[in-house]
Design a protein around this motif. Structure first.
Motif, mmCIF file in Angstrom:
data_model
loop_
_atom_site.group_PDB
_atom_site.id
_atom_site.type_symbol
_atom_site.label_atom_id
_atom_site.label_comp_id
_atom_site.label_asym_id
_atom_site.label_seq_id
_atom_site.Cartn_x
_atom_site.Cartn_y
_atom_site.Cartn_z
ATOM 1 N N VAL A 1 0.840 -1.209 0.000
ATOM 2 C CA VAL A 1 0.000 0.000 0.000
ATOM 3 C C VAL A 1 0.870 1.252 0.000
ATOM 4 N N HIS A 2 0.734 2.040 -1.080
ATOM 5 C CA HIS A 2 1.496 3.293 -1.212
ATOM 6 C C HIS A 2 0.526 4.434 -1.443
ATOM 7 N N GLY A 3 -0.183 4.904 -0.508
ATOM 8 C CA GLY A 3 -1.058 6.071 -0.696
ATOM 9 C C GLY A 3 -1.886 6.024 -1.975
ATOM 10 N N GLU A 4 -1.363 6.631 -3.043
ATOM 11 C CA GLU A 4 -2.117 6.786 -4.291
ATOM 12 C C GLU A 4 -2.159 5.514 -5.134
ATOM 13 N N TYR A 5 -1.253 4.617 -4.898
ATOM 14 C CA TYR A 5 -1.223 3.405 -5.730
ATOM 15 C C TYR A 5 -0.873 2.172 -4.887
ATOM 16 N N LEU A 6 -1.079 1.021 -5.519
ATOM 17 C CA LEU A 6 -0.762 -0.259 -4.884
ATOM 18 C C LEU A 6 0.220 -1.011 -5.779
ATOM 19 N N LEU A 7 1.081 -1.789 -5.176
ATOM 20 C CA LEU A 7 1.938 -2.713 -5.932
ATOM 21 C C LEU A 7 1.526 -4.124 -5.553
ATOM 22 N N LYS A 8 1.351 -4.969 -6.592
ATOM 23 C CA LYS A 8 0.843 -6.318 -6.338
ATOM 24 C C LYS A 8 1.739 -7.362 -6.986
ATOM 25 N N ASN A 9 1.893 -8.466 -6.295
ATOM 26 C CA ASN A 9 2.539 -9.620 -6.902
ATOM 27 C C ASN A 9 2.032 -10.884 -6.223
ATOM 28 N N THR A 10 2.283 -12.005 -6.869
ATOM 29 C CA THR A 10 1.742 -13.270 -6.376
ATOM 30 C C THR A 10 2.860 -14.293 -6.256
ATOM 31 N N PHE A 11 2.816 -15.070 -5.184
ATOM 32 C CA PHE A 11 3.830 -16.089 -4.929
ATOM 33 C C PHE A 11 3.118 -17.441 -4.821
ATOM 34 N N SER A 12 3.463 -18.334 -5.759
ATOM 35 C CA SER A 12 2.759 -19.606 -5.821
ATOM 36 C C SER A 12 3.694 -20.742 -5.396
ATOM 37 N N VAL B 1 -1.181 -0.529 -9.634
ATOM 38 C CA VAL B 1 -2.586 -0.168 -9.896
ATOM 39 C C VAL B 1 -2.971 1.008 -8.992
ATOM 40 N N PRO B 2 -3.926 1.822 -9.445
ATOM 41 C CA PRO B 2 -4.359 2.944 -8.598
ATOM 42 C C PRO B 2 -5.014 2.425 -7.323
ATOM 43 N N ALA B 3 -4.793 3.123 -6.225
ATOM 44 C CA ALA B 3 -5.411 2.713 -4.954
ATOM 45 C C ALA B 3 -6.898 3.021 -4.984
#
Ligand code: ZN
Ligand code: ZN
Length: 399
Positions: free
Chosen positions: A116-127, A142-144
Motif C-alpha cells: 500500500v502506497h497512498g495513491e497506488y498499490l503494488l501487487k505480486n503473487t507467490f505460488s 494499480v491505482p489505490a
C-alpha cells in the motif's frame, strides 16, 4: 443485534500484536498483524483468508513462518496487505527455504501480496508450485481504491501513520447489519434454512424487487413441528444461526471445525424434528418461489459493526487526525498503549502512544469500546496501570 465479527487479541496485552477476527456467517477469518500466533489452533489458522500487516517490525510479522508451515501442502489463496516493503518482506521469508519438491504437490498455496502506497498499490503473487518465485518480475502497479478489500458484506480500509516508518492502521466495517426477524418468519410460515443467507445476499446486492427466491420447504434445516401444531416458538437464536446461515457455508467443508451437529442442535429441547432433504409426508421435494419484495420484511436492517486497529504510532497532529477520521463511532477500538503518560518523552522517542493518548483518541473518536494492548515490558507487574490510565481518560477524567 447479533454481531457478525468476533475479534480477539491472540496474545496477552504485553505480547505480540495479533488481532484475530472470526466471521459469524462466513467460512473465514482475518488477521490484523501477524506476531506470534503459536497460541492459535491450526483449525483457526486454516480459516484465515486475509492478513493486514501494520508494519514489519519483528513483533508484528514474526508469525509468518508458523502460518506458512500450517498452510503448506494445502489449496489456499491468502491475501496479504502491508506497507511499502511488504513484497520484499514476504519474498524474503519465502526464500529462506528450499522448495525443490513442491512442484509435484497436489495442492497449491498462493500468497497474493499488496503493498500500500497512498495513491497506488503494488501487487505480486507467490505460488508454491512455482517455488514461491514471484509471478511477475516486476510488481503490477494499480491505482489505490478507497478500500483495500470490498466484499458484499464488509470493507477494510487503511490509513498510513508515522512510526518513523510507514505503519498502517485498519478499519473493518460491516456494510449493514442484516438480522432475520424470526417472528415475521414464523408469521409467514417459512422455514429456517440456507435460503435465508441467499435472501440476505440478495438484499445486500440490491437485487430488483421482482427477483424470485426459491424457498426449499423441505431442505435440511427446515423445521417440522411435531409438538401438536403451532409455530416454532421455542426455536432459539442459536438455531436460527446454525440453520439459517452457518450450515450453508460449512456443509462439506473438511478443513474448518464444525460448530455442533445441526440436527442435534435443532432437536435439543425444542420438541421439533428436522427433515433431511425428504418430505416426510409425501417423500417428494417441495419448494416455493416468492418475490424479494415480499421477503424483505423478514430481515431487519441496522448499522453495521465497525472495528478499528491502531498500533505503533507517534501522537502527532497528522496521525491523530487520520486516526480520528477512521475510528469515528467505532464499536471496538483496539489501540496500543505502550507507555504511561509520565513516560511520554520516551514514548515520543520510540514513536509510540501513551495510555492517556490512547484514551484521548478513543474519547474524541466517540468509540463504544476501547481495548488497549501492546504494553511495554518495562511495566511488568503493573500493566493494570496502563489500562486504568487509558480508561480514566476515555471516560472523561484526565489523569
Ligand atoms: Zn513498530
Ligand atoms: Zn510493535
Amino acid at each position: 443485534m447479533k454481531p457478525i465479527f468476533h475479534p480477539y487479541l491472540v496474545n496477552k496485552a504485553h505480547g505480540d500484536p495479533v488481532l484475530y477476527i472470526d466471521f459469524l456467517f462466513d467460512r473465514r477469518a482475518i488477521l490484523f498483524d501477524l506476531g506470534d500466533i503459536s497460541a492459535v489452533s491450526p483449525k483457526k489458522l486454516l480459516r484465515i483468508t486475509d492478513i493486514f500487516i501494520s508494519h514489519t517490525h519483528m513483533d508484528h510479522f514474526f508469525g509468518f513462518d508458523h502460518l506458512l508451515r500450517i498452510l503448506l501442502g494445502r489449496d489456499k489463496h491468502i491475501r496479504i496487505f502491508g506497507p511499502p516493503g511488504i513484497l520484499d518482506n514476504v519474498s524474503g521469508k519465502l526464500h529462506g527455504y528450499t522448495w525443490n519438491l513442491v512442484e509435484n504437490y497436489e495442492n497449491n498455496l498462493i500468497f497474493e501480496v499488496t503493498e500500500v502506497h497512498g495513491e497506488y498499490l503494488l501487487k505480486n503473487t507467490f505460488s508454491c508450485k512455482e517455488g514461491f518465485r514471484p509471478l511477475s518480475p516486476y510488481p503490477e502497479k494499480v491505482p489505490a481504491e478507497e478500500c483495500l478489500l470490498d466484499t458484499l458484506t464488509f470493507q477494510v480500509k487503511s490509513v498510513c501513520l508515522d512510526h518513523f516508518t510507514p505503519c498502517l492502521a485498519f478499519c473493518l466495517q460491516e456494510k449493514s447489519h442484516l438480522n432475520v426477524n424470526k417472528v415475521k418468519l414464523q408469521e409467514m410460515g417459512f422455514p429456517v434454512g440456507p435460503w435465508l443467507k441467499q435472501l440476505k445476499d440478495a438484499i445486500r446486492a440490491e437485487k430488483p424487487d421482482d427477483t424470485l427466491l426459491t424457498i426449499p420447504l423441505n431442505e435440511k434445516g427446515a423445521v417440522t413441528d411435531t409438538s401438536g401444531g403451532g409455530k416454532t416458538e421455542r426455536q432459539g437464536d442459536e438455531e436460527m444461526r446454525e440453520c439459517g446461515d452457518e450450515e450453508m457455508g460449512r456443509r462439506g467443508d473438511r478443513e474448518t471445525e464444525g460448530r455442533g451437529d445441526i440436527n442435534t442442535d435443532m432437536n435439543r429441547g425444542t420438541g421439533m424434528s428436522v427433515s433431511t432433504g425428504t418430505d416426510l409426508s409425501s417423500g417428494m421435494s417441495r419448494e416455493r418461489k416468492e418475490p424479494l419484495s415480499r421477503l424483505k420484511s423478514i430481515v431487519d436492517v441496522s448499522r453495521g459493526q465497525k472495528i478499528v486497529y491502531v498500533v505503533d504510532s507517534a501522537y502527532t497532529d497528522s496521525n491523530r487526525e487520520k486516526v480520528l477520521a477512521m475510528a469515528e463511532g467505532g464499536d471496538y477500538f483496539f489501540c496500543e498503549a505502550a507507555f504511561l503518560e509520565e513516560d511520554r518523552d520516551r514514548a515520543a522517542q520510540r514513536s509510540h502512544l501513551t495510555a492517556h493518548q490512547a484514551g484521548l483518541l478513543a474519547q474524541d473518536a466517540r468509540v463504544r469500546k476501547l481495548i488497549t494492548f501492546h504494553f511495554s515490558p518495562r511495566y511488568h507487574g503493573s500493566y493494570h496501570l496502563l489500562v486504568e490510565e487509558a480508561m480514566r481518560t476515555f471516560k472523561g477524567h484526565l489523569p
